[in-house]
Structures are given as C-alpha cells and as structure tokens.
Design an enzyme around this catalytic site. Structure first.
Site, PDB file in Angstrom:
ATOM      1  N   LEU A 130      -0.296  33.846  91.020  1.00 21.29           N
ATOM      2  CA  LEU A 130      -0.340  33.761  92.476  1.00 21.29           C
ATOM      3  C   LEU A 130      -1.628  33.054  92.854  1.00 21.29           C
ATOM      4  CD1 LEU A 130       0.808  37.301  93.756  1.00 21.29           C
ATOM      5  CD2 LEU A 130       2.180  35.213  93.585  1.00 21.29           C
ATOM      6  N   ASP A 131      -1.578  32.198  93.873  1.00 16.23           N
ATOM      7  CA  ASP A 131      -2.790  31.561  94.366  1.00 16.23           C
ATOM      8  C   ASP A 131      -3.795  32.622  94.800  1.00 16.23           C
ATOM      9  OD1 ASP A 131      -1.596  29.107  94.015  1.00 16.23           O
ATOM     10  OD2 ASP A 131      -0.965  28.914  96.106  1.00 16.23           O
ATOM     11  N   ARG A 132      -5.058  32.238  94.818  1.00 17.35           N
ATOM     12  CA  ARG A 132      -6.119  33.192  95.171  1.00 17.35           C
ATOM     13  C   ARG A 132      -5.861  33.866  96.524  1.00 17.35           C
ATOM     14  NH1 ARG A 132     -11.832  30.611  95.356  1.00 17.35           N
ATOM     15  NH2 ARG A 132     -11.118  29.825  97.368  1.00 17.35           N
TER      16      ARG A 132
END
Length: 303
Positions: A130-132
């Site tokens: 997952l993106d930050r």
C-alpha cells in the site's frame, strides 16, 4: 565523499561537520532509522568508522523520526498462518532509502518477535503493498506453509480487494469500470493509460454517496498495478481528494487535506491452509470519516 582531514571521524561526527543544518541528535536518529548509506549500503551504526574515499548518502523523507510500532489494536486477525493488520496512513509498507526502522515490514518483525527466542527471525511473507498515504487492511503470511499458497492466490487474483475513496465527482455513473494498459512515466513517477507497452489494469467501482461535486466510492481492484486507482480516477476527471500527484483537491474550506483519501476496506480469500473463505474489514480512520462528515455538512447531498 570523505576527504583526508575527516578520515578518522565516526559517521555521526562526519555528518555533523558536513551538514551543519542538522543537529547531532537528528543525525543519530536518521542513522538509526536507516537513512544513511555508506558506499551504497545502509549503515545504522553511529560509530561506523569512515575511510578515505567512502561515499556517504543521507536520505530524509520528512516523516516523524520516531519509528512506527504496531500494537494489538492494529491487528484485525491472527492465527498460526495469517496476520491481517489495519495499516495507518503515513507508514511505509516496506523499506525505502530513507528508512528501514519504522516501516510496516520492520514493525511487523518486532511485533512477531518471540521474547523467549530472541535470535530467531520471525517468518514473514509480504504479498501486498500500500502507498504510504493509503490506510487499511493488509494481509501477511507468518508461517512457511503459507507463503507460497498466499502468493499464488494473490498473483492469480483470487483475493478480493475492496477500497473506499473520496473523489471529485464530475458526474460518475452509479457503477462503472476502467480497463486500460498502465505504464509509468519515470520522470514524474506517474502512471498513465497508454495504447501499447503498459500492463493491463482493471478497476470497478460503485458510488456509495454523492455530495455536490464529490463522492464516496467503493472500488474493487481486479488487478493490482502501481497507483492503479489513483491513475484511473484521475483520468476519468475524478481524482482522489488529497492526491497532489494526480491533481486531487488538496484544500477545502481553507483546510488542507493532508493525504490521499484512499482506504483498503475489505480483503477476502480462501485460507491458504484450511481453504475456508475468510474476510476482513478495516474500519475507516478518523481523518477519512471526518472529511466525509465535512463534505456532508458543507454540501447538499444529491444522492
């Protein structure tokens, strides 16, 4: 590069001399996080001795210097084979040049550590990223029997992935889908649909709630390309709120939207060992629902 007058210095001492904008305390924290590399390798010892010709690189990501730690409250499910967590926004899923310590991967290793067998490294298989800025459900294998079947289930798209997002609403259909080939522009790090040369990407959605100019949407990912949701909705004229990279609205009523409003809401799959269907939901975080409430209060509901 280290020049000859500084050959005998420790790593933290050399950095303090080389960059006087950083205090010794900050430098030590950055080293501890893993943001300093010597000759291309991450070094986390402040006392590392330097030699003439060493190449020193320091990376900062502007995130908190206190490393993230997982708590029991973040765990959605755990048995002997699987661990499902509700990832907070602002936490990197895996190590980056700027940090190793405090990423979700490292925090999981700490969380799973057996205090009675401190030399044993926990089993941990990561199949999902997952993106930050993205929050929500992430699934991990924590037993050697589980790594391969979970990876195969993920790669063969037998895991159902459902997200919630707040988007600009240019008049989206109640339900729809985006199918394209996505490719990355290396200069901008943006994904975009191309006629040829990209990877197939398939996104389905339905509108859960409409507000004047905005919408809460539920999204099913049938593929899992980098930035897939963000790119597809941006190209449809419906960028996610807070998504600076893809043109999303980043300020409402004079208040800044601090992150991309995307949340991994539900995961469902066959359990890799007993093969029973398991499903996990991660409640939306406070910042997401708080912004949704602001939109409901400040705009007429047209759903």
């Amino acid at each position: 590069m280290v020049d000859s007058p500084l050959v005998e210095k420790r790593l933290d001492q050399w950095l303090a001399t080389a960059d006087r904008s950083l205090s010794r305390t900050v430098i030590r924290k950055v080293i501890d996080l893993g943001g300093v590399h010597v000759n291309g390798r991450r070094v986390r010892k402040c006392s590392q001795a330097l030699k003439r010709g060493d190449k020193i690189e320091l990376y900062r990501d502007q995130q908190p210097l206190t490393p993230f730690r997982l708590s029991e409250e973040d765990v959605l499910f755990r048995d002997d084979f699987l661990l499902v967590v509700n990832k907070p926004s602002g936490v990197e899923s895996q190590p980056t040049p700027s940090r190793y310590k405090g990423t979700l991967y490292e925090a999981l290793l700490v969380f799973l550590k057996d205090p009675y067998r401190p030399l044993d490294k926990p089993e941990l298989g990561m199949v999902q990223r997952l993106d930050r800025e993205t929050s929500g459900a992430m699934i991990f294998s924590i037993h050697s029997r589980c790594h391969k079947p979970l990876t195969e289930a993920w790669q063969s798209r037998r895991v159902r992935k459902v997200y919630h997002a707040l988007v600009r609403d240019p008049g989206l259909d109640d339900e729809g889908e985006f199918i394209s080939l996505l490719a990355r522009n290396r200069r901008t790090n943006r994904m975009k649909s191309v006629a040829r040369g990209g990877k197939s990407a398939h996104t389905r959605y339905r509108v859960l709630k409409r507000l004047s100019g905005f919408a809460l949407v539920e999204i099913q990912l049938l593929t899992g390309r980098m930035h897939q949701i963000r790119a597809h909705f941006s190209e449809a004229g419906a960028p996610l709120l807070g998504d600076k990279l893809y043109g999303g609205t980043c300020c409402l009523g004079g208040q800044e939207i601090l992150r991309t409003m995307l949340h991994s809401f539900r995961l469902a799959c066959d359990h890799p060992v007993d093969h029973k269907v398991v499903e996990f939901e991660a409640p939306r975080p406070h910042d997401f629902d708080s912004l949704l409430t602001r939109l409901e209060n400040n705009h007429d509901d047209v759903s």
